[in-house]
Design an enzyme around this catalytic site. Structure first.
Site, PDB file in Angstrom:
ATOM      1  N   SER A  44       1.080  -1.196   0.138  1.00  0.00           N
ATOM      2  CA  SER A  44       0.302  -0.471   0.176  1.00  0.00           C
ATOM      3  C   SER A  44       0.815   1.202   0.238  1.00  0.00           C
ATOM      4  O   SER A  44       0.378   2.171  -0.239  1.00  0.00           O
ATOM      5  CB  SER A  44      -0.883  -0.163   1.560  1.00  0.00           C
ATOM      6  OG  SER A  44      -0.177  -0.628   2.220  1.00  0.00           O
ATOM      7  N   GLU A 114      -0.486 -12.572  -1.750  1.00  0.00           N
ATOM      8  CA  GLU A 114      -1.347 -12.033  -2.105  1.00  0.00           C
ATOM      9  C   GLU A 114      -2.441 -14.110  -2.675  1.00  0.00           C
ATOM     10  O   GLU A 114      -1.543 -13.916  -3.361  1.00  0.00           O
ATOM     11  CB  GLU A 114      -2.574 -11.225  -2.537  1.00  0.00           C
ATOM     12  CG  GLU A 114      -1.859 -10.471  -1.716  1.00  0.00           C
ATOM     13  CD  GLU A 114      -2.697  -8.757  -2.433  1.00  0.00           C
ATOM     14  OE1 GLU A 114      -3.221  -8.659  -3.562  1.00  0.00           O
ATOM     15  OE2 GLU A 114      -1.959  -7.598  -2.224  1.00  0.00           O
ATOM     16  N   GLU A 182      -9.448  -9.229   3.969  1.00  0.00           N
ATOM     17  CA  GLU A 182      -9.717  -7.911   3.523  1.00  0.00           C
ATOM     18  C   GLU A 182     -10.947  -8.070   2.930  1.00  0.00           C
ATOM     19  O   GLU A 182     -10.931  -9.314   1.731  1.00  0.00           O
ATOM     20  CB  GLU A 182      -8.858  -7.271   3.071  1.00  0.00           C
ATOM     21  CG  GLU A 182      -8.752  -5.816   2.038  1.00  0.00           C
ATOM     22  CD  GLU A 182      -8.255  -5.463   1.777  1.00  0.00           C
ATOM     23  OE1 GLU A 182      -6.645  -5.919   1.474  1.00  0.00           O
ATOM     24  OE2 GLU A 182      -8.061  -4.293   1.285  1.00  0.00           O
TER      25      GLU A 182
HETATM   26  O1  KIV Z   1      -0.669  -3.680   1.739  1.00  0.00           O
HETATM   27  C1  KIV Z   1      -1.043  -3.440   2.644  1.00  0.00           C
HETATM   28  O2  KIV Z   1      -1.357  -2.662   3.354  1.00  0.00           O
HETATM   29  C2  KIV Z   1      -1.730  -4.894   2.971  1.00  0.00           C
HETATM   30  C3  KIV Z   1      -2.619  -4.487   4.218  1.00  0.00           C
HETATM   31  C4  KIV Z   1      -4.282  -3.454   3.361  1.00  0.00           C
HETATM   32  C5  KIV Z   1      -3.199  -5.827   4.088  1.00  0.00           C
HETATM   33  O3  KIV Z   1      -1.878  -5.796   2.389  1.00  0.00           O
END
Ligand code: KIV
Length: 268
Positions: A44, A114, A182
């Site tokens: 993220s 993922e 999520e």
């Molecule tokens: O990249 C991220 O911050 C994540 C979270 C949303 C779990 O994978």
């Protein structure tokens, strides 16, 4: 530092596990100072730090750079680093190499990837075989937005619900030590949590997962978009802009620097 054994115990004793994202020296430092159980240096960072529209442009080098900086801020906190898109998709050999690079150069304690289809299970097994702990991630997996058709809650339809549940069981079987869930219905988060012996960490997955994770910038109100699952505990964006504009005004009006901010001031 808490470790994977401790997280298992926390699940057993129903002690909620608290994870927050951190991407650099200051956020790592603040996360550690607040006693957070573990940190996720998530991809993220592509959106909240690098300003990309999604996580897909994030590279392995970006992840190594940011995980290393987070480690400098949080030397005593367990850090999971995200494997970016296409770093575990090409071949098992390449997956092992990339996980090893992130682990050794990024100084993470574990990596996250993922998905739960057979090729992902194979990736999990291969990385765990290198003695690198793996956290999996199911439900709304942001690296799949193009195949999912956007950021949509997953597992609403019965077939999809069952598929995610089966993938969660297979992920535990493949050797993952933790599972991030999520954007799924609360019922699915609860059922997976009850059926797994590894801890589940939810983000938009309801109240019954073993722990919760949120993005640092979302908790502190540093982003423009606020999804339903976020609780904002501050509005730092507004505060930062206000303080910067106060300083700008003081410079323009000749009020800063003041006598107390000056070395060997002249009489005025
Ligand atoms: O990249 C991220 O911050 C994540 C979270 C949303 C779990 O994978």
């Amino acid at each position: 530092m808490k470790n994977i054994k401790k997280f298992l115990q926390m699940k057993k004793h129903q002690e909620p596990i608290v994870m927050v994202t951190a991407y650099d020296y200051p956020s790592g430092k603040y996360a550690e100072a607040s006693g957070i159980d573990l940190i996720l240096t998530g991809d993220s960072l592509g959106m909240v730090i690098l300003g990309y529209p999604d996580t897909l442009q994030v590279t392995l080098d970006d992840m190594i750079h940011h995980t290393r900086a987070t480690r400098r801020g949080a030397p005593d906190t367990f850090i999971i680093a995200d494997m970016p898109h296409m770093s575990y998709h090409v071949s098992i050999e390449n997956t092992r190499y990339n996980a090893g690079k992130l682990f050794k150069e990024g100084l993470a304690n574990a990596v996250k990837l993922e998905g739960g289809k057979p090729s992902r299970l194979e990736a999990i097994r291969a990385i765990v075989d290198c003695e690198i702990p793996v956290c999996a991630h199911l439900g709304l997996t942001p690296q799949s937005i193009n195949t999912m058709g956007g950021y949509k809650v997953q597992g609403k339809e019965e077939a999809d619900y069952q598929a995610i549940l089966q993938q969660a069981l297979a992920i535990e079987d493949a050797g993952a030590f933790m599972l991030v869930l999520e954007g799924i219905p609360e019922k699915l988060g609860k059922e997976i949590t009850a059926k797994l012996s590894i801890p589940t960490i939810g983000i938009g997955a309801g109240r019954y997962t073993d722990g919760q994770v949120l993005v640092f910038h979302d908790i502190l109100g540093m982003c423009d978009f606020k999804p339903k699952f976020v609780k904002q505990y501050a509005n730092l964006k507004e505060e930062i802009v206000n303080h910067l504009s106060t300083w700008k005004t003081e410079v323009k009006e000749g009020k800063f620097p003041d006598r107390e901010n000056v070395y060997i001031p002249l009489e005025k």
